[in-house]
Write an enzyme that holds these catalytic residues in place. Sequence first.
Site, PDB file in Angstrom:
ATOM      1  N   ARG A   1      18.541  42.678  44.773  1.00  0.00           N
ATOM      2  CA  ARG A   1      18.127  41.583  43.883  1.00  0.00           C
ATOM      3  C   ARG A   1      16.661  41.798  43.498  1.00  0.00           C
ATOM      4  NH1 ARG A   1      15.633  36.550  44.092  1.00  0.00           N
ATOM      5  NH2 ARG A   1      16.522  34.982  42.687  1.00  0.00           N
TER       6      ARG A   1
ATOM      7  N   SER B   1      27.818  32.416  42.249  1.00  0.00           N
ATOM      8  CA  SER B   1      27.183  31.333  43.008  1.00  0.00           C
ATOM      9  C   SER B   1      27.731  29.979  42.581  1.00  0.00           C
ATOM     10  CB  SER B   1      25.667  31.343  42.793  1.00  0.00           C
ATOM     11  OG  SER B   1      25.096  32.506  43.332  1.00  0.00           O
TER      12      SER B   1
ATOM     13  N   LYS C   1      13.600  31.247  46.913  1.00  0.00           N
ATOM     14  CA  LYS C   1      13.958  31.024  45.512  1.00  0.00           C
ATOM     15  C   LYS C   1      13.342  29.702  45.069  1.00  0.00           C
ATOM     16  CE  LYS C   1      17.936  31.273  42.435  1.00  0.00           C
ATOM     17  NZ  LYS C   1      19.374  31.019  42.294  1.00  0.00           N
TER      18      LYS C   1
END
Length: 223
Positions: free
Chosen positions: A48, A119, A148
């Site tokens: 990521r 997600s 995040k």
Amino acid sequence: MQNSTHNELSQKLSLYFVAGTMNCESPDAFKKIVAEAINGGITTFQYREKGENAVTGQKQVEMAMYAKEMCKAKDVLFIVNDDLELMKAVDADGLHVGQSDGNLDTIREETKGKILGISAHTLAEAKDAEARGADYIGVGPIFATSTKPDAEEPVGTGIFHELRNSGISLPLVAIGGLSVENTFETISAGADGAAIISAITLSEDPKQASQKLLSTILQAKRG
């Protein structure tokens, strides 16, 4: 996917390590941490590369290829986060996307033969992900997370009971704020896997941290 395939994927998603170079001190540190985590027993790695200080272009491809080859050598699933072209360029095992990362039907079409994770924050989103052909669902954030900044409110471990009671049979990976301290309760609540970032990247010994996390997860799965 048939149930036997669900069960196989459920096992492969058990310790789901997520990282990019921006989660580490440098690209070299990233490589070292990924190697140690793989040797420590992670079962899936998601590359990521997002946010401030993320590498781009050829450097990103280089990092992805390094991680892919390390994963391949140890039979670890290699997933790319939200970058269809990168997934294709390095021939990753699959792609993981969020609710707003593009047209999910198009993405499913473009990832035929690959694993697709989507997600979900709510039951409605999870049902939608299942309907659109997801192979597994990333559920969360379960706990508060600093990794995040734009994460939604934590939903807690009760969501796994809700999803299962509503007939969702896909493997579920818990996302958000997972650590050695709360992984056991999360898996015990019904998650098939735990997505980990900082509990490994910030550890003084990523290999040992991975070993401890995997042991905790497998213990919880055994009940």
